[in-house]
Design a protein around this motif. Sequence first.
Motif, PDB file in Angstrom:
ATOM      1  N   GLU A 100       0.805  -1.229   0.000  1.00  0.00           N
ATOM      2  CA  GLU A 100       0.000   0.000   0.000  1.00  0.00           C
ATOM      3  C   GLU A 100       0.836   1.276   0.000  1.00  0.00           C
ATOM      4  OE1 GLU A 100      -2.856  -0.682   3.063  1.00  0.00           O
ATOM      5  OE2 GLU A 100      -4.131  -1.845   1.709  1.00  0.00           O
ATOM      6  N   LYS A 101       2.149   1.131   0.201  1.00  0.00           N
ATOM      7  CA  LYS A 101       3.000   2.330   0.161  1.00  0.00           C
ATOM      8  C   LYS A 101       3.305   2.739  -1.278  1.00  0.00           C
ATOM      9  CE  LYS A 101       5.476   1.256   4.351  1.00  0.00           C
ATOM     10  NZ  LYS A 101       6.566   0.325   4.545  1.00  0.00           N
ATOM     11  N   GLU A 102       3.013   1.860  -2.226  1.00  0.00           N
ATOM     12  CA  GLU A 102       3.287   2.160  -3.640  1.00  0.00           C
ATOM     13  C   GLU A 102       1.963   2.219  -4.403  1.00  0.00           C
ATOM     14  OE1 GLU A 102       6.300   2.538  -5.152  1.00  0.00           O
ATOM     15  OE2 GLU A 102       7.591   2.078  -3.437  1.00  0.00           O
ATOM     16  N   SER A 103       2.031   2.622  -5.681  1.00  0.00           N
ATOM     17  CA  SER A 103       0.792   2.619  -6.470  1.00  0.00           C
ATOM     18  C   SER A 103       1.102   2.242  -7.915  1.00  0.00           C
ATOM     19  CB  SER A 103       0.115   3.993  -6.423  1.00  0.00           C
ATOM     20  OG  SER A 103       1.004   4.965  -6.933  1.00  0.00           O
ATOM     21  N   PHE A 104       0.086   1.716  -8.596  1.00  0.00           N
ATOM     22  CA  PHE A 104       0.293   1.284  -9.991  1.00  0.00           C
ATOM     23  C   PHE A 104       0.490   2.494 -10.900  1.00  0.00           C
ATOM     24  CE2 PHE A 104      -1.112   0.015 -14.208  1.00  0.00           C
ATOM     25  CZ  PHE A 104      -0.343  -1.116 -14.396  1.00  0.00           C
ATOM     26  N   ILE A 105      -0.417   3.467 -10.787  1.00  0.00           N
ATOM     27  CA  ILE A 105      -0.229   4.725 -11.511  1.00  0.00           C
ATOM     28  C   ILE A 105       0.579   5.601 -10.565  1.00  0.00           C
ATOM     29  CG2 ILE A 105      -1.389   6.649 -12.707  1.00  0.00           C
ATOM     30  CD1 ILE A 105      -2.331   3.952 -13.793  1.00  0.00           C
ATOM     31  N   ARG A 106       1.740   6.046 -10.998  1.00  0.00           N
ATOM     32  CA  ARG A 106       2.665   6.659 -10.052  1.00  0.00           C
ATOM     33  C   ARG A 106       2.867   8.134 -10.367  1.00  0.00           C
ATOM     34  NH1 ARG A 106       8.008   6.499  -8.731  1.00  0.00           N
ATOM     35  NH2 ARG A 106       8.366   6.534 -10.981  1.00  0.00           N
ATOM     36  N   LYS A 107       4.081   8.517 -10.789  1.00  0.00           N
ATOM     37  CA  LYS A 107       4.397   9.928 -11.019  1.00  0.00           C
ATOM     38  C   LYS A 107       4.034  10.386 -12.433  1.00  0.00           C
ATOM     39  CE  LYS A 107       6.501  11.068  -7.180  1.00  0.00           C
ATOM     40  NZ  LYS A 107       7.714  10.802  -6.496  1.00  0.00           N
ATOM     41  N   GLY A 108       4.277   9.495 -13.407  1.00  0.00           N
ATOM     42  CA  GLY A 108       4.006   9.843 -14.796  1.00  0.00           C
ATOM     43  C   GLY A 108       4.889  10.968 -15.317  1.00  0.00           C
ATOM     44  N   LYS A 109       6.168  10.933 -14.921  1.00  0.00           N
ATOM     45  CA  LYS A 109       7.081  12.014 -15.309  1.00  0.00           C
ATOM     46  C   LYS A 109       8.078  11.557 -16.368  1.00  0.00           C
ATOM     47  CE  LYS A 109       9.662  14.867 -12.743  1.00  0.00           C
ATOM     48  NZ  LYS A 109      10.475  15.246 -11.565  1.00  0.00           N
ATOM     49  N   VAL A 110       8.477  12.479 -17.214  1.00  0.00           N
ATOM     50  CA  VAL A 110       9.576  12.193 -18.143  1.00  0.00           C
ATOM     51  C   VAL A 110      10.856  12.712 -17.489  1.00  0.00           C
ATOM     52  CG1 VAL A 110      10.575  12.826 -20.384  1.00  0.00           C
ATOM     53  CG2 VAL A 110       8.134  12.256 -20.212  1.00  0.00           C
ATOM     54  N   GLY A 111      11.880  11.883 -17.437  1.00  0.00           N
ATOM     55  CA  GLY A 111      13.171  12.333 -16.876  1.00  0.00           C
ATOM     56  C   GLY A 111      13.241  12.214 -15.364  1.00  0.00           C
ATOM     57  N   GLY A 112      12.256  11.562 -14.746  1.00  0.00           N
ATOM     58  CA  GLY A 112      12.265  11.386 -13.295  1.00  0.00           C
ATOM     59  C   GLY A 112      13.472  10.567 -12.824  1.00  0.00           C
ATOM     60  N   TRP A 113      14.091   9.817 -13.750  1.00  0.00           N
ATOM     61  CA  TRP A 113      15.250   8.979 -13.403  1.00  0.00           C
ATOM     62  C   TRP A 113      16.389   9.792 -12.783  1.00  0.00           C
ATOM     63  CZ3 TRP A 113      19.927  10.125 -15.720  1.00  0.00           C
ATOM     64  CH2 TRP A 113      19.886  10.880 -16.898  1.00  0.00           C
ATOM     65  N   ARG A 114      16.449  11.091 -13.129  1.00  0.00           N
ATOM     66  CA  ARG A 114      17.562  11.923 -12.639  1.00  0.00           C
ATOM     67  C   ARG A 114      17.627  11.952 -11.104  1.00  0.00           C
ATOM     68  NH1 ARG A 114      16.239  14.486 -17.392  1.00  0.00           N
ATOM     69  NH2 ARG A 114      17.994  14.545 -18.836  1.00  0.00           N
ATOM     70  N   ASP A 115      16.487  11.770 -10.461  1.00  0.00           N
ATOM     71  CA  ASP A 115      16.468  11.767  -8.987  1.00  0.00           C
ATOM     72  C   ASP A 115      16.994  10.453  -8.408  1.00  0.00           C
ATOM     73  OD1 ASP A 115      15.277  14.221  -9.142  1.00  0.00           O
ATOM     74  OD2 ASP A 115      13.225  13.421  -8.992  1.00  0.00           O
ATOM     75  N   TYR A 116      17.233   9.460  -9.264  1.00  0.00           N
ATOM     76  CA  TYR A 116      17.625   8.131  -8.766  1.00  0.00           C
ATOM     77  C   TYR A 116      19.057   7.739  -9.138  1.00  0.00           C
ATOM     78  CZ  TYR A 116      12.750   7.194  -7.676  1.00  0.00           C
ATOM     79  OH  TYR A 116      11.499   7.242  -7.126  1.00  0.00           O
TER      80      TYR A 116
END
Length: 299
Positions: free
Chosen positions: A257-273
């Motif tokens: 329940e801490k996660e969700s199927f539909i999440r951020k939906g961002k392009v380039g969000g990988w930069r934070d990881y």
Amino acid sequence: MNPCTSRFGPKGYIFPRQFEHFGKEIYNMEIRPSDTFVVTFPRSGTTWTQELVWLILNNFDYEKALETPLSLRYPYLETEMFFNHNQNIKETMEKNMPPVQKILNMASPRYIKSHLPLSLLPPKLLDTCKVFYVARDPRDVVVSFYHHSKFMNILLDSVDFKAFWELFINDLLPWAPFFEHVKEAWRMRNHPNMLFLFYEDLSKDLPACVRRIAKFLDKEITEEQIEKLCEHLNIDNFKKNKSVNFDNLNDAGLLNEKESFIRKGKVGGWRDYFDEEMTEQADRWIEENLRDTDLRFPQ
Ligand code: A3P
């Protein structure tokens, strides 16, 4: 290699072992001209595209779209490979995600989602029916895949994102090898029955993509219909939409329940990881894999 998985097909794609029980059945299934497939590497924008395509082809029947889970309207062809022997889980899965035989026997027109690469789908697929393939920058795919694995409770706590990334670029996660999957479809992008889409384009200009998709489907569509559809598909609405957000799997306590199927939906969000080392690794890995092709992910 995880003992529960095996490699399949000419490129050695990784799937749960259970795939061997119906892989042939899928490969030999009869394709109907009225079928519409959405094919992707997981976490590339499948659900978004399925809902969009289904609504265009079903006269914008929002009532049905909201009351019937997408997993029944647009079922996932090879989902049976995840069924397991726990009766509670099996029942919930079967209720919400039909097994292969049931999908094959559905009345026309059939809407079918698959994460299989083209080489494991029926050879006559593209010559017979319309196929959407959606691709996404692998760096965003791997972040999304990591969260999805946590959402499905299938990741050991000891696997952090960096370890997950190592598995991904070494083609050791299910559905890998990523680039082979995408390049197989990219090679067929000019086939008249194939519409090759990028997640990044959907994100940048959804109305333009809706027009392209409607044209490909030979459907007239008004600006008013496009506006309403884009509103329906907006990620904030999508997140709350029980027909697409897989809340229906929660009965069996399958989900984190801490996660969700539909999440951020961002392009380039990988930069934070990605740290510096991973960013360089990714640059090299992408460059090596794109050397023999003109495929480029829009930035
Ligand atoms: P993130 O995890 O990066 O947010 P799939 O449907 O192939 O599993 O893809 C899931 C990815 O698409 C997730 O990415 C999810 O949030 C994103 N997504 C789903 N619906 C979306 C929408 N309506 N708009 C934008 N992104 C969406």
